[in-house]
Design an enzyme around this catalytic site. Structure first.
Site, PDB file in Angstrom:
ATOM      1  N   HIS A 162       0.780  -1.254   0.012  1.00 19.58           N
ATOM      2  CA  HIS A 162       0.187   0.181  -0.109  1.00 19.58           C
ATOM      3  C   HIS A 162       0.859   1.126   0.013  1.00 19.58           C
ATOM      4  O   HIS A 162       0.273   2.381   0.108  1.00 19.58           O
ATOM      5  CB  HIS A 162      -0.932  -0.095   1.117  1.00 19.58           C
ATOM      6  CG  HIS A 162      -1.866  -1.019   1.164  1.00 19.58           C
ATOM      7  ND1 HIS A 162      -2.787  -1.392   0.196  1.00 19.58           N
ATOM      8  CD2 HIS A 162      -2.149  -2.161   2.161  1.00 19.58           C
ATOM      9  CE1 HIS A 162      -3.585  -2.313   0.353  1.00 19.58           C
ATOM     10  NE2 HIS A 162      -3.370  -2.978   1.499  1.00 19.58           N
ATOM     11  N   ASP A 174      -2.733 -10.492  -2.760  1.00 16.37           N
ATOM     12  CA  ASP A 174      -3.206 -10.177  -1.520  1.00 16.37           C
ATOM     13  C   ASP A 174      -4.687  -9.799  -1.588  1.00 16.37           C
ATOM     14  O   ASP A 174      -5.276  -9.391  -2.857  1.00 16.37           O
ATOM     15  CB  ASP A 174      -2.314  -9.028  -0.878  1.00 16.37           C
ATOM     16  CG  ASP A 174      -2.967  -8.413   0.199  1.00 16.37           C
ATOM     17  OD1 ASP A 174      -2.004  -8.925   1.378  1.00 16.37           O
ATOM     18  OD2 ASP A 174      -3.818  -7.949   0.575  1.00 16.37           O
ATOM     19  N   HIS A 196      -6.149  -7.290  -0.338  1.00 16.08           N
ATOM     20  CA  HIS A 196      -6.517  -5.802  -0.588  1.00 16.08           C
ATOM     21  C   HIS A 196      -5.830  -5.617  -1.822  1.00 16.08           C
ATOM     22  O   HIS A 196      -4.818  -6.169  -2.261  1.00 16.08           O
ATOM     23  CB  HIS A 196      -5.810  -5.104   0.521  1.00 16.08           C
ATOM     24  CG  HIS A 196      -6.443  -5.707   1.948  1.00 16.08           C
ATOM     25  ND1 HIS A 196      -5.650  -6.466   2.591  1.00 16.08           N
ATOM     26  CD2 HIS A 196      -7.532  -5.365   2.759  1.00 16.08           C
ATOM     27  CE1 HIS A 196      -6.488  -6.927   3.892  1.00 16.08           C
ATOM     28  NE2 HIS A 196      -7.276  -5.998   3.803  1.00 16.08           N
ATOM     29  N   ASP A 217      -4.280 -13.155   2.829  1.00 18.85           N
ATOM     30  CA  ASP A 217      -5.485 -12.722   3.554  1.00 18.85           C
ATOM     31  C   ASP A 217      -6.883 -13.153   2.650  1.00 18.85           C
ATOM     32  O   ASP A 217      -7.923 -12.861   3.189  1.00 18.85           O
ATOM     33  CB  ASP A 217      -5.372 -11.500   4.027  1.00 18.85           C
ATOM     34  CG  ASP A 217      -4.652 -10.433   3.133  1.00 18.85           C
ATOM     35  OD1 ASP A 217      -4.281 -10.904   2.167  1.00 18.85           O
ATOM     36  OD2 ASP A 217      -4.328  -9.370   3.494  1.00 18.85           O
TER      37      ASP A 217
END
Lengths: 559, 440
Positions: free
Chosen positions: B112, B151, B153, B240
């Site tokens: 991120h 991931d 996200h 995740d």
């Protein structure tokens, strides 16, 4: 007086140490078929009848167990493993192995139970094929040994002829399932051989009326009472190198970062010292192709020794790892490293003419020059292995930020050489590594000296369960209610050390420093709630030497 | 010269003594159970796995990617330097052919983290994959790279850094941004005009299982990878998407992840998120390690594993999405021409970024030169306001490593102009061809 005996593959050495001095020493052939004779011979070399009463401690070291493993001369074992999910274990299993259902997860929770019928069938198969030794090992059994204990009970019930069952969780507390399998299997497959070794030793001592306490060295330089050691033969692998390391500590000062070389007939054993202490192998000893959990000094054996066979292949000089009997200078038939040293007049013994002939047989030029080439090549091999070991130590993975930021370099300062082939050879290795050399006198029987002066140690394991509110001193089998200050790792380690200290005093051992061999804490989770902690601490009187040994010119020559 | 090896390089650095804060998901124990599982399995003893100790990334390594405001050391800790250094260590081992592939199992994560760093966002402060890639490019001349972000996200930081780089293919699948942090990662985010189609986002419906994951892998990701022909494939290996993850809603299993690792054949995998530290990470990591080392991973299974059936409407939605993206990919050259026609010499964009770890909001204006011969230099003006209403205005000028002389010259003029203007607290020149970050 302290008596040290090193039962090697070729020779059995014995020394008698009294007040910093080696009173007597001897070297006799090891009698492999009938161990008793060799041990008696060694005893008779250092004792005369009336000395026996003055001996306070007898300490042993031996390479017999290691040799049996390396030479594949161990007994068959029925291995029962409970791997559960994860890596496919088949490729690393010993041949006689049966994979059972059942699994315990990383928090010690039972996920799948073991199946009694399946175990009984496996045991019956092993038992019918004449197997008397078993090893039972489960994944995460150190977090919860229930499956191993249950299977062991079914083995005893299903195979009345079983003589010994090794349980994985009893032989090392640390995680590592494949190492636990190998450790338990080796412990079982050397068990019978070890019983006959201990029988022979005890018989020899009885015949010579030796009544002093008898201990055997462990691979980490600590000791075990001989009786206790009967069920943990795997702990006695590498007592040879351990004895040599203690011997070096007894014979000289090692304050600077050092490497020690024990130059024997067939091999050179390398060990590392920092801050005056030998470095331990991070996860346990490697024996031949097996990685184990046996706590051990970090040592490495290179196939270059005084008797290593020197030859040429397609014009290339080849050294070792084979040994073809004695050096030519001592009546052997093949050129060796010792012959090269003899040609250059660096041995002080041996027939130089025979040595020159042997070196000339290589047909590479003038004997002195060829001898120099041979030693250079051999020294290069050893120097390279030393550098690799140092690099491996410096590159050892670390898992904390603090450790990574503060990890020092090894910074080698000196090379210490012992063993029959050290003189002349070790200096050349040191030149390549750019460090100084120490060759302690008496280094030729360093092993037996190391055994003789080894400090008796004692180990204790304390396991605390905060959910059941109990603490167990595993070796003594004492269970007691949990003390208030034992609910964290520090508290448990402190309690274990305190008890060890009391026990040592009671047993008349010098207490000294106590080291933490192993410690672990993990949460017990039931139905998604943390209900307690299981804390394990294993502590030991720090291994070391009882006394320094001064070797003087007048001391017995053992050549 | 070391010959091509079949080994897996493993950089395992769990940082057992570092946390964002004591109760944060990114804390000391995050890889503790993973460590237990890896050690108990004996993976670190395998001759097919070579363990490496991470190096510690210095400011220069980090400044090859980031514009740190005000500077690197006031933003990060040693743990961040080690995570980035671990990724670089893994990449070097692969580049020097000491190992066939490598897995940097390090924390904290980085995907991120965008080019301009005012603080931390989404548990990330510096982008460890980008730092790894830019260091390989600087040191060894690597150019063409594919990054697959697995991931849950959206890897918005990595997307930001490579949005205008035609030599980097960035593919991210993630739980649909309408249902999860950071919210971005829609199909329409396809890259800047000069790198159009080099960013591919695959937002997946909550509840997607192994079936959907392998559908997009087999039908879309592998096809795009084959067409792009990268010199290096990097996997941002977040874990995740697992069914037990407490921060997301997907239904991928350890088997699903291991099989994905086998199909992607990434040269380097770098751990990103994954916070089911007890139920998922130990098994997913063992699965990935075994798959990357070419070992049998069939027996890796979570203790609470039950076969999961993906809902039919999810399957249908994923198929439709795959078809749409394949269509875009197939027509990317034409679509790029259309994009370029929409702009003149410069592409301009603006957005608001929230650095949640630091409570800083930044308004950013981005301007990229649509250079016909190189990726084009870029300026980013960022106006940040922290929780105490303190303002920081910066301008960053970025000259790409593979830029043309004209872009370099113009970028330097912009830099000098910005300094003279006196509008900014700091003006940065990230001059990659001379490998230097200047700050005035």
């Amino acid at each position: 007086m302290l008596l040290g005996i090193d039962v090697g593959g070729t020779y059995t050495d014995a020394v008698l140490v009294h007040q910093h001095r080696v009173l007597r020493s001897t070297k006799v052939p090891t009698t492999r078929g009938d161990l008793l004779q060799g041990i008696l011979g060694a005893l008779d070399g250092v004792l005369d009848g009336n000395l026996s009463g003055d001996i306070q401690q007898i300490a042993l070291s031996t390479t017999l167990i290691t040799n049996a493993i390396v030479e594949n001369k161990t007994d068959p074992v029925g291995v029962l493993v409970i791997p559960g999910p994860g890596m496919n274990i088949e490729p690393i299993l010993p041949t006689e192995a049966d994979v059972l259902t059942g699994s315990i997860d990383h928090r010690g929770r039972e996920v799948v139970p073991v199946n009694r019928t399946e175990v009984e069938q496996a045991v019956a198969r092993f038992c019918q094929s004449g197997i008397r030794l078993f090893a039972v090992v489960g994944k995460f059994s150190v977090r919860n040994p229930a499956h191993e204990l249950m299977v062991a009970r079914w083995v005893r019930e299903g195979c009345p002829t079983a003589e010994y069952i090794a349980l994985g969780h009893r032989l090392g507390g640390a995680l590592n399932f494949p190492r636990r399998i190998h450790t338990a299997t080796l412990n079982a497959d050397t068990w019978l051989i070890y019983q006959s070794f201990v029988d022979a030793v005890e018989e020899a001592f009885r015949m010579r009326r030796l009544k002093a306490p008898v201990v055997i060295l462990k691979a980490d330089g600590g000791t075990l009472p001989l009786k206790t050691s009967r069920d943990i033969p795997v702990e006695t692998i590498f007592t040879g190198p351990a004895a040599s390391i203690l011997g070096i500590q007894a014979l000289c000062e090692i304050e600077q970062p050092s490497v020690t070389l024990d130059v024997g007939g067939t091999t050179t054993d390398i060990a590392l010292f920092r801050h005056g202490e030998p470095i331990l192998a991070p996860k346990g000893a490697r024996v031949g192709k097996y990685l184990t959990q046996v706590r051990s000094f970090s040592t490495q054996s290179i196939g270059v020794g005084g008797d290593s066979w020197v030859r040429t292949e397609q014009g290339q000089l080849i050294i070792g790892p084979e040994r073809k009997g004695l050096p030519a200078a001592l009546g052997g038939s093949y050129p060796t490293i010792t012959d090269a040293l003899c040609v250059l007049r660096e041995t002080g013994w041996g027939d130089r003419k025979l040595a020159i002939n042997a070196i000339n047989s290589l047909d590479l030029g003038r004997a002195e020059e060829v001898a120099e080439q041979v030693l250079e090549a051999a020294a290069s091999r050893v120097a390279e292995a030393v550098s690799q070991m140092i690099t491996a130590w410096e590159q050892e993975p670390l898992y904390r930020v603090h450790e990574l930021l503060h990890q020092p370099n090894f910074n080698l300062k000196q090379l210490v050489g012992v063993g029959g082939g050290a003189n002349g050879f070790v200096q050349r290795v040191a030149r390549k590594l750019g460090c100084s050399v120490v060759l302690p006198k008496g280094g030729i029987v360093a092993n037996a000296i190391g055994a003789a002066v080894s400090k008796p140690t004692l180990m204790l394991t304390l396991r605390v369960d905060t959910e059941l509110k109990e603490m167990v001193f595993i070796e003594e089998g004492i269970q007691q209610p949990l003390l208030e200050n034992c609910c964290d790792l520090e508290g448990v380690i402190a309690a274990a050390k305190e008890r060890l200290s009391i026990m040592s005093v009671a047993m008349g051992l010098s207490t000294g420093e106590i080291e933490t061999v192993y410690s672990e804490i993990f949460n017990v989770v039931r139905r998604n709630y943390t209900t307690g902690k299981i804390i394990t601490a294993q502590v030991q009187l720090r291994p070391g030497i009882l006394t320094k040994v001064l070797w003087e010119a007048g001391d017995l020559d053992v050549q | 010269m070391i010959l091509m090896s079949s080994k897996l390089g493993l950089v395992f650095f769990p940082a057992f003594d570092w946390a964002i804060s004591p109760t944060h998901p990114e804390r000391e124990e995050r890889l503790l159970y993973t460590r237990d599982q890896i050690v108990e399995e004996g993976l670190l003893d395998l001759s097919l796995i070579r363990e490496y100790r991470p190096l510690i990334a210095d400011d220069r390594a980090i400044e090859r990617v980031h514009i740190p405001v005000p500077d690197v050391s006031s933003l990060i800790t040693d743990a961040h330097r080690i995570a980035a250094g671990g990724a670089i260590t893994a990449a070097r081992a692969v580049w020097h052919k000491e190992v066939k592939n490598a897995f940097a199992l390090v924390r904290p994560p980085g995907h991120h983290a965008m080019r301009v760093v005012h603080g931390g966002r989404g548990f990330c402060t510096i982008n460890i994959e980008a730092i790894m890639i830019e260091n390989l490019r600087q040191e060894y001349g690597l150019r063409r790279v594919a990054i697959i972000d697995t991931d849950v996200h959206h890897g918005d930081g990595t997307q930001d850094i490579y949005y205008h780089d035609p030599d980097v293919l960035f593919i991210s699948f993630h739980q649909d941004g309408r249902t999860l942090y950071p919210g971005s990662g829609a199909i329409c985010e396809l890259g800047g005009p000069n790198a159009y189609g080099r960013t591919i986002n695959i937002p997946l419906p909550p509840g997607t299982g192994d079936e959907g994951l392998h559908y997009i892998t087999d039908n879309l990701i592998r096809k795009v990878l084959n067409d792009f022909k990268p010199e290096l494939v990097v996997n941002s290996a977040g874990q995740d998407n697992h069914y037990s993850d407490p921060l997301a809603n997907m239904r991928i299993t350890a088997q699903g992840y291991a099989c994905l690792a086998e199909k992607l054949q990434a040269d380097i995998a770098v751990l990103e998120g994954g916070y089911a530290i007890e139920q998922a990470l130990p098994y997913v990591n063992v699965g990935i390690i075994l798959a990357m080392a070419g070992l049998d991973y069939r027996y890796v299974k979570e203790p609470d594993y039950e076969p999961l059936q993906q809902a039919e409407d999810i399957t249908a939605a994923i198929k439709q999405q795959t078809a749409d993206l394949l269509n875009i990919w197939g027509n990317r050259d034409r679509l790029q021409q259309e994009q370029l026609a929409n702009y003149g010499e410069y592409y301009k964009g603006s957005r608001r970024i929230y650095y949640d770890e630091s409570g800083i909001t930044a308004q950013q204006e981005e301007c990229v030169r649509l250079c016909p011969v190189c990726p084009g230099f870029m300026t980013i003006a960022s106006h940040a306001v922290d929780g105490f209403r303190r303002r920081t205005r910066i301008l960053a000028v970025h000259i790409p490593l593979f830029s043309c002389p004209e872009c370099r010259l113009e970028a330097k003029e912009r830099y000098n102009y910005a300094i003279r203007s006196g509008q900014y607290h700091f003006v940065y020149l990230q001059d990659r061809p001379t490998d230097k970050l200047s700050r005035t």
